[in-house]
Design a protein around this motif. Structure first.
Motif, mmCIF file in Angstrom:
data_model
loop_
_atom_site.group_PDB
_atom_site.id
_atom_site.type_symbol
_atom_site.label_atom_id
_atom_site.label_comp_id
_atom_site.label_asym_id
_atom_site.label_seq_id
_atom_site.Cartn_x
_atom_site.Cartn_y
_atom_site.Cartn_z
ATOM 1 N N VAL A 188 5.693 10.521 -2.649
ATOM 2 C CA VAL A 188 6.303 9.340 -1.860
ATOM 3 C C VAL A 188 7.098 8.417 -2.310
ATOM 4 C CG1 VAL A 188 5.697 7.629 0.147
ATOM 5 C CG2 VAL A 188 4.168 9.845 -0.226
ATOM 6 N N GLN A 189 8.241 8.326 -1.770
ATOM 7 C CA GLN A 189 9.271 7.409 -2.141
ATOM 8 C C GLN A 189 9.084 6.055 -1.180
ATOM 9 O OE1 GLN A 189 13.383 8.566 -2.655
ATOM 10 N NE2 GLN A 189 12.684 8.028 -4.806
ATOM 11 N N VAL A 190 9.070 4.960 -1.781
ATOM 12 C CA VAL A 190 9.099 3.708 -1.124
ATOM 13 C C VAL A 190 10.292 2.997 -1.000
ATOM 14 C CG1 VAL A 190 7.902 1.469 -0.606
ATOM 15 C CG2 VAL A 190 6.480 3.529 -1.643
ATOM 16 N N GLU A 191 11.049 2.548 -0.071
ATOM 17 C CA GLU A 191 12.165 1.983 0.121
ATOM 18 C C GLU A 191 11.965 0.633 0.976
ATOM 19 O OE1 GLU A 191 15.225 4.547 1.905
ATOM 20 O OE2 GLU A 191 15.343 5.776 0.209
ATOM 21 N N LYS A 192 12.212 -0.494 0.330
ATOM 22 C CA LYS A 192 12.015 -1.674 0.969
ATOM 23 C C LYS A 192 13.497 -2.305 1.078
ATOM 24 C CE LYS A 192 8.803 -2.588 -2.092
ATOM 25 N NZ LYS A 192 7.971 -3.327 -3.124
ATOM 26 N N ASP A 193 13.561 -2.883 2.499
ATOM 27 C CA ASP A 193 14.783 -3.841 2.757
ATOM 28 C C ASP A 193 14.447 -4.947 3.252
ATOM 29 O OD1 ASP A 193 17.256 -4.543 3.393
ATOM 30 O OD2 ASP A 193 17.444 -3.036 5.180
ATOM 31 N N LEU A 194 14.234 -6.112 2.405
ATOM 32 C CA LEU A 194 13.627 -7.323 2.479
ATOM 33 C C LEU A 194 14.626 -8.402 2.511
ATOM 34 C CD1 LEU A 194 10.061 -6.707 1.030
ATOM 35 C CD2 LEU A 194 10.651 -5.946 3.297
ATOM 36 N N PRO A 195 14.826 -9.107 3.414
ATOM 37 C CA PRO A 195 15.669 -10.444 3.061
ATOM 38 C C PRO A 195 15.355 -11.066 1.811
ATOM 39 C CG PRO A 195 14.993 -10.458 5.266
ATOM 40 C CD PRO A 195 13.918 -9.531 4.679
ATOM 41 N N GLN A 196 16.512 -11.942 1.162
ATOM 42 C CA GLN A 196 15.935 -12.378 0.074
ATOM 43 C C GLN A 196 15.061 -13.573 0.057
ATOM 44 O OE1 GLN A 196 18.563 -12.905 -3.197
ATOM 45 N NE2 GLN A 196 18.166 -10.630 -2.615
ATOM 46 N N THR A 217 10.713 -9.314 12.651
ATOM 47 C CA THR A 217 10.596 -7.928 13.064
ATOM 48 C C THR A 217 10.312 -7.116 11.616
ATOM 49 O OG1 THR A 217 12.184 -8.097 14.833
ATOM 50 C CG2 THR A 217 11.699 -5.940 14.328
ATOM 51 N N LEU A 218 9.344 -6.339 11.731
ATOM 52 C CA LEU A 218 8.840 -5.685 10.560
ATOM 53 C C LEU A 218 8.807 -4.215 10.972
ATOM 54 C CD1 LEU A 218 7.531 -5.565 7.705
ATOM 55 C CD2 LEU A 218 5.381 -5.486 8.928
ATOM 56 N N LEU A 219 9.499 -3.466 10.315
ATOM 57 C CA LEU A 219 9.436 -1.926 10.526
ATOM 58 C C LEU A 219 8.813 -1.064 9.224
ATOM 59 C CD1 LEU A 219 11.742 -1.995 12.955
ATOM 60 C CD2 LEU A 219 12.739 0.048 11.647
ATOM 61 N N ILE A 220 7.918 -0.338 9.827
ATOM 62 C CA ILE A 220 7.178 0.452 8.961
ATOM 63 C C ILE A 220 7.279 1.896 9.371
ATOM 64 C CG2 ILE A 220 4.941 1.180 7.713
ATOM 65 C CD1 ILE A 220 4.077 -1.655 8.260
ATOM 66 N N LYS A 221 8.245 2.835 8.647
ATOM 67 C CA LYS A 221 8.773 4.173 8.878
ATOM 68 C C LYS A 221 8.246 5.244 8.031
ATOM 69 C CE LYS A 221 12.984 5.335 9.773
ATOM 70 N NZ LYS A 221 14.665 5.073 9.944
ATOM 71 N N THR A 249 7.105 8.728 12.124
ATOM 72 C CA THR A 249 6.589 7.833 12.942
ATOM 73 C C THR A 249 7.229 6.432 12.445
ATOM 74 O OG1 THR A 249 4.685 8.953 13.242
ATOM 75 C CG2 THR A 249 4.631 6.609 14.194
ATOM 76 N N CYS A 250 7.643 5.739 13.448
ATOM 77 C CA CYS A 250 8.077 4.349 13.208
ATOM 78 C C CYS A 250 7.302 3.257 14.055
ATOM 79 C CB CYS A 250 9.647 4.129 13.327
ATOM 80 S SG CYS A 250 10.195 2.496 13.165
ATOM 81 N N PHE A 251 6.673 2.310 13.315
ATOM 82 C CA PHE A 251 5.903 1.088 13.757
ATOM 83 C C PHE A 251 6.847 0.043 13.728
ATOM 84 C CE2 PHE A 251 2.369 4.001 13.222
ATOM 85 C CZ PHE A 251 1.547 3.495 14.120
ATOM 86 N N THR A 252 6.944 -0.642 14.952
ATOM 87 C CA THR A 252 7.786 -2.146 14.952
ATOM 88 C C THR A 252 6.740 -2.992 15.335
ATOM 89 O OG1 THR A 252 9.705 -0.585 15.536
ATOM 90 C CG2 THR A 252 9.942 -3.023 15.529
ATOM 91 N N PHE A 253 6.731 -3.974 14.571
ATOM 92 C CA PHE A 253 5.878 -5.276 14.865
ATOM 93 C C PHE A 253 7.016 -6.261 15.004
ATOM 94 C CE2 PHE A 253 3.401 -2.438 12.256
ATOM 95 C CZ PHE A 253 2.470 -2.401 13.016
ATOM 96 N N VAL A 254 6.491 -7.385 15.814
ATOM 97 C CA VAL A 254 7.241 -8.496 15.955
ATOM 98 C C VAL A 254 6.390 -9.712 15.897
ATOM 99 C CG1 VAL A 254 8.826 -9.946 17.544
ATOM 100 C CG2 VAL A 254 8.940 -7.331 17.529
ATOM 101 N N PHE A 255 6.327 -10.533 14.856
ATOM 102 C CA PHE A 255 5.533 -11.622 14.421
ATOM 103 C C PHE A 255 6.119 -13.032 14.853
ATOM 104 C CE2 PHE A 255 4.244 -8.158 11.556
ATOM 105 C CZ PHE A 255 2.978 -8.075 12.110
ATOM 106 N N ASN A 256 5.250 -13.860 14.950
ATOM 107 C CA ASN A 256 5.798 -15.304 15.296
ATOM 108 C C ASN A 256 6.301 -16.069 13.819
ATOM 109 O OD1 ASN A 256 5.765 -15.192 18.094
ATOM 110 N ND2 ASN A 256 3.776 -15.145 17.803
#
Lengths: 427, 191, 121
Positions: free
Chosen positions: A300-308, A353-357, A413-420
Motif C-alpha cells: 500500500v502506497q500512502v499519498e498525502k496532500d496536505l497544506p503547508q 475538508t478531509l478526504l480519505i480515499k 471508497t472515498c470518505f469525505t469529512f467536513v470539520f469545524n
C-alpha cells in the motif's frame, strides 16, 4: 293476536319506535321513544318531526327523503352519528356515558299500491356496546402508545449497549496499550540514550585506533607493521570501522521508532473524557499511520496532500484519533492486495475538508446505506465487530461534522469529512 | 369453478343490467344528476382473484352489506376517494368532510346502490332476500375467509362525469347461492 | 295483413321477455335483431313498421339507430325498452323521435296500454 296485543308489544319493545307520514308529521311514538327523550314532550303525535328535533333536522330530512324517494330502508350508526335523538343513557348510575348511543333505522311503510306513505324510525340503544368499544379503542391507543415508547426505549438501549460495548472495548485496548507503553518507555529510554553514548565512544575509539595505526606505520620496524596488518586483516578491522557506526545508527533509528510507537500508543489510549480543544489534524493523521504501520504493508502506497500550515479542528483529540484509526484501518483492510491510500485536506473558510480515499474492494450499493449501522459488517465472523463505522458516525454527530461516502465496487471508497475549524475562545 | 352456459350468462347479465339501471336511477333521483354505468361483468373468481381485484382499487373507500335469504352473499361497494366531496355537496353534507361524515356518505351511497340493485334482481327472479345494514370495510386489514374456493362476482361501475364520481358495485354470491339463482333463470329461459 | 314488428335487443332473454309480453290478439309478424345494424336492416327491408328498441347494444346502439331513422325520415314506430330508466335517457330518446319509452323489466299490461295508446291495438 288481537290488535291491542300488537300495540302492547310495540309499547313494551325496548326499541324506540316512531312513525311519521310523508309530511314528516309524527303519527306514532312508543313509550321507549318518548320516555328516552331528554327534551320535555308530553306527546309527540301531531307534531312535525323536524321542528321537534331541530338540531338534527338536516340529517333527518336527508334520511327520510331518501327513504321516501328510493322506497328502501336507510340506516345511521353510532360510530358516525352517536346521538341522533336527544336521549339519555340507559345506565345513568353506573355507565360512563350520559347520552344514549344510537343506531337508527328508517324503514319505508307502503300501502297496498306500493306507495310509501309513512316512514318508521327505530332507535336502538347501543350505549353499552359503544361504551365498551370506546373503552377498547382507548385502551388500544394507550397500548399502542406504550408499545411505541417501549420500542423507542428498546432502540435507545440497543444504541447505548452498542456504544458501551465499543467504549468498553476501546477502554480495554487503551488500558493495555497504556500499560505496554509505560513498560516499554523506560527501557527504550536507556537503550536509546546508551546507544547514543555507545556511538560516541565507538567513534572515539575508531579515531584513536586509526591514529595509533598511523604512528606505528611511521615509526615501527617492518615486522611489527606486518604483525599489525595481520591482526587487522584477521579481525576485519577495516570492515568493523566502516560497519560499526552504521549499525549503531540503525539501532538508534530503531529505538527512535519504538519510542514513536510507544508515544502513539499512549496518545491513542488517552482517556476520551477530555474536553474540547484544538486538535492538530496532521499530528493525529501521522500518529494513526504509525499505529497502523503493521497494516500498512509494502503493497500500500500512502499519498498525502496536505497544506503547508497546520490545521486545527475543534474537537476531542481522542475521538478524532479513533475516527481516523477506524476509517484508515477499513481502507487498508479493503486493499489487502495492495493499492493507494490518499489523504487530502483542504481548508475552506472555517471548514476543513478531509478526504480519505482508497483503491480497495469498494462497498456494494446495497450495503452502502447500512455501513454506519451498528454490527453491520461484510467481514467474516470474528474478523470485525461491525462497530467501527458506527463509532465514526457517532463521533461525526458529536462533532457536528459532515460525512459523505462514495464507493464503487472494485474501484474503491472515498470518505469525505467536513470539520469545524478551531476558534480561540474570545476574551 | 362455477360453470354457467352462454344463455345463462346472457340472462344473468340482462337481469343485472336492469337492476343496476334501477340502482343508478335511484342515485340519480336523489342527487338530480345523470349517473352512467358500465355493462355488468360476470366472472367466477378464486379467493386470490378476488383479493387481487380489491387490492387493485387503491384510493377507494369500501363498504359492504350482506344479504341473506334464498340466495346469500355480499355487496361490496368501492368508491373513489376523489369523488367524495362533490357528491357530499349534492347530498347536503357539510364540507369539508371529516372522517365520520365520509364514512356516513360512503355507507349512504352503499345502501342506496345495493338496496336498489338487490331489490331489482330479486324481484325479477322472484327471490326473497333481506339486506342487512352496511358497514365500512378496510380490505387491507381484514383477511377474508378461505371457506370458499370460487364465487360469482358481478361487477358494475357507476360514474358521474361532471363530478369525478366513480364507484363500483361488486355482488358476490356464495357458492350454494349460484345454484339457487340459476333455478329461476333456467325457468325464464325455458320454452 | 299482419304488422311487421322487429324486436332489437342484444340479450336473448330480453327478446324472449318482450315476445312473451306481446298481446296474443295482435296480428303481427315478428323479426329479431341483435344489434343496431340488424335493426336498421329490418327497417330497410320492411320488417319493422313497429320497432322495439333497446338502447344499450353492441355495434350501433339504440341512440344511433334513432338518429339514423330520423335522418332517413323513416315512419317506423319506435318504442324504446331500456334498462337505463333515468329521466335524462327518457327525455333524450323522445327528443330523437321515439314514440314511447318503457322500462325494463317489461310488464305485459304496460306494453298493452302503450300499444293501445299509440293506436296499434
Amino acid at each position: 293476536m288481537e290488535k291491542s296485543e300488537f300495540e302492547r308489544v310495540i309499547e313494551q319493545l325496548p326499541i324506540g319506535a316512531c312513525i311519521i307520514n310523508q309530511d314528516m308529521t309524527i303519527t306514532f311514538a312508543n313509550p321507549t321513544f318518548l320516555g328516552g327523550l331528554t327534551i320535555r314532550q308530553p306527546d309527540l303525535v301531531g307534531q312535525h318531526l323536524l321542528s321537534v328535533f331541530e338540531e338534527q333536522a338536516r340529517f333527518l330530512k336527508r334520511k327520510i327523503d331518501s327513504v321516501l324517494i328510493l322506497k328502501n330502508p336507510s340506516f345511521s350508526y353510532w360510530q358516525q352519528r352517536p346521538h341522533v335523538f336527544p336521549m339519555r343513557s340507559s345506565r345513568p348510575i353506573t355507565g360512563d356515558e350520559s347520552q344514549m348511543y344510537q343506531n337508527v333505522q328508517f324503514m319505508p311503510l307502503s300501502n297496498d299500491n306500493a306507495e310509501v306513505t309513512h316512514v318508521s324510525i327505530f332507535v336502538t340503544d347501543v350505549t353499552a356496546e359503544a361504551s365498551y368499544f370506546i373503552q377498547q379503542s382507548d385502551l388500544k391507543n394507550v397500548l399502542e402508545e406504550e408499545h411505541q415508547q417501549l420500542k423507542a426505549l428498546h432502540q435507545e438501549l440497543k444504541v447505548a449497549q452498542k456504544q458501551m460495548l465499543q467504549s468498553e472495548k476501546m477502554a480495554s485496548i487503551g488500558q493495555l496499550a497504556a500499560g505496554v507503553a509505560h513498560e516499554i518507555n523506560n527501557p527504550i529510554g536507556f537503550v536509546s540514550s546508551n546507544l547514543e553514548t555507545l556511538k560516541d565512544y565507538a567513534l572515539k575509539l575508531i579515531k584513536t585506533t586509526q591514529t595509533q595505526k598511523k604512528i606505528i606505520v611511521k615509526q615501527a620496524e617492518e615486522r611489527f607493521i606486518k604483525l599489525l596488518e595481520d591482526v587487522y586483516e584477521r579481525h576485519g578491522v577495516d570492515f568493523i570501522v566502516e560497519d560499526l557506526p552504521e549499525l549503531l545508527d540503525e539501532s538508534l533509528n530503531g529505538a527512535e521508532r519504538v519510542k514513536k510507537i510507544v508515544n502513539s500508543l499512549r496518545d491513542f489510549a488517552l482517556n476520551d473524557e477530555e474536553g474540547w480543544a484544538e486538535v492538530d489534524l496532521y499530528a493525529e493523521i501521522e500518529s494513526t499511520l504509525v499505529v497502523l504501520k503493521n497494516e500498512l504493508n509494502y503493497k500500500v502506497q500512502v499519498e498525502k496532500d496536505l497544506p503547508q500550515e497546520p490545521v486545527f479542528i475543534d474537537g476531542k483529540a481522542g475521538k478524532i484519533r479513533q475516527l481516523l484509526f477506524n476509517v484508515i484501518l477499513n481502507s487498508l483492510q479493503a486493499m489487502s492486495s495492495g493499492g493507494t491510500l490518499t489523504i487530502d485536506c483542504k481548508k475552506n473558510g472555517d471548514k476543513i475538508t478531509l478526504l480519505i480515499k482508497d483503491t480497495g474492494a469498494g462497498i456494494a450499493e446495497s450495503d452502502l446505506e447500512r455501513i454506519f449501522d451498528p454490527f453491520f459488517t461484510t467481514k467474516e465472523i470474528g474478523q470485525g465487530t461491525g462497530l467501527g463505522l458506527s463509532e465514526v458516525y457517532t463521533i461525526i454527530e458529536e462533532h457536528e461534522a459532515g460525512i459523505d461516502v462514495l464507493s464503487k465496487e472494485g474501484e474503491g471508497t472515498c470518505f469525505t469529512f467536513v470539520f469545524n475549524t478551531f476558534k480561540a475562545p474570545l476574551n | 369453478m362455477i360453470e354457467i352456459n352462454e344463455d345463462e350468462r346472457d340472462a344473468l347479465q340482462e337481469i343485472m343490467n336492469i337492476s343496476m339501471g334501477q340502482a343508478a336511477d335511484a342515485l340519480a333521483r336523489l342527487i338530480q344528476t345523470k349517473v352512467s354505468l358500465s355493462i355488468p361483468a360476470i366472472q367466477a373468481m378464486s379467493p386470490e382473484d378476488f383479493q387481487g381485484m380489491i387490492n387493485s382499487l387503491s384510493d377507494n373507500w369500501f363498504a359492504r352489506q350482506s344479504f341473506t335469504g334464498t340466495i346469500r352473499g355480499e355487496v361490496i361497494m368501492s368508491m373513489h376517494k376523489d369523488g367524495c366531496n362533490a357528491l357530499a355537496e349534492v347530498m347536503d353534507f357539510d364540507l369539508p368532510l371529516d372522517d365520520a361524515a365520509t364514512e356516513e356518505l360512503v355507507l349512504e351511497v352503499t345502501n342506496i346502490l345495493s338496496a336498489a340493485c338487490l331489490q331489482g334482481f330479486t324481484s325479477q327472479l322472484e327471490l326473497s332476500t333481506q339486506l342487512n345494514m352496511p358497514a365500512f370495510y378496510y380490505p387491507l386489514q381484514s383477511v377474508h375467509s378461505n371457506e370458499w374456493s370460487s364465487i360469482l362476482i358481478i361487477e358494475v361501475e357507476f360514474f358521474i362525469e361532471q363530478m369525478q364520481f366513480d364507484a363500483r358495485i361488486l355482488i358476490g354470491l356464495s357458492e350454494g347461492s349460484i345454484e339457487q339463482l340459476l333455478i329461476p333463470i333456467k325457468a325464464l329461459l325455458e320454452d | 295483413m299482419p304488422i311487421p314488428v322487429t324486436i332489437a335487443d342484444d340479450s336473448a332473454l330480453s327478446r324472449k321477455t318482450i315476445k312473451r309480453a306481446l298481446p296474443e290478439d295482435w296480428d303481427i309478424t315478428i323479426h329479431e335483431a341483435k344489434n343496431g345494424v340488424e335493426a336498421l336492416e329490418a327497417v330497410h327491408t320492411g320488417l319493422a313498421e313497429v320497432l322495439f328498441l333497446d338502447l344499450q347494444m353492441p355495434q350501433m346502439d339504440g341512440f344511433e339507430v334513432l338518429k339514423e331513422l330520423q335522418q332517413e325520415h323513416q315512419k317506423t314506430i319506435v318504442i324504446v325498452i331500456s334498462a337505463d330508466i333515468q329521466p335524462a335517457a327518457q327525455a333524450l330518446v323522445s327528443s330523437m323521435g321515439a314514440f314511447r319509452f318503457l322500462q325494463k323489466p317489461l310488464k305485459a299490461d304496460q306494453l298493452r296500454e302503450t300499444l293501445l295508446d299509440v293506436g296499434l291495438l
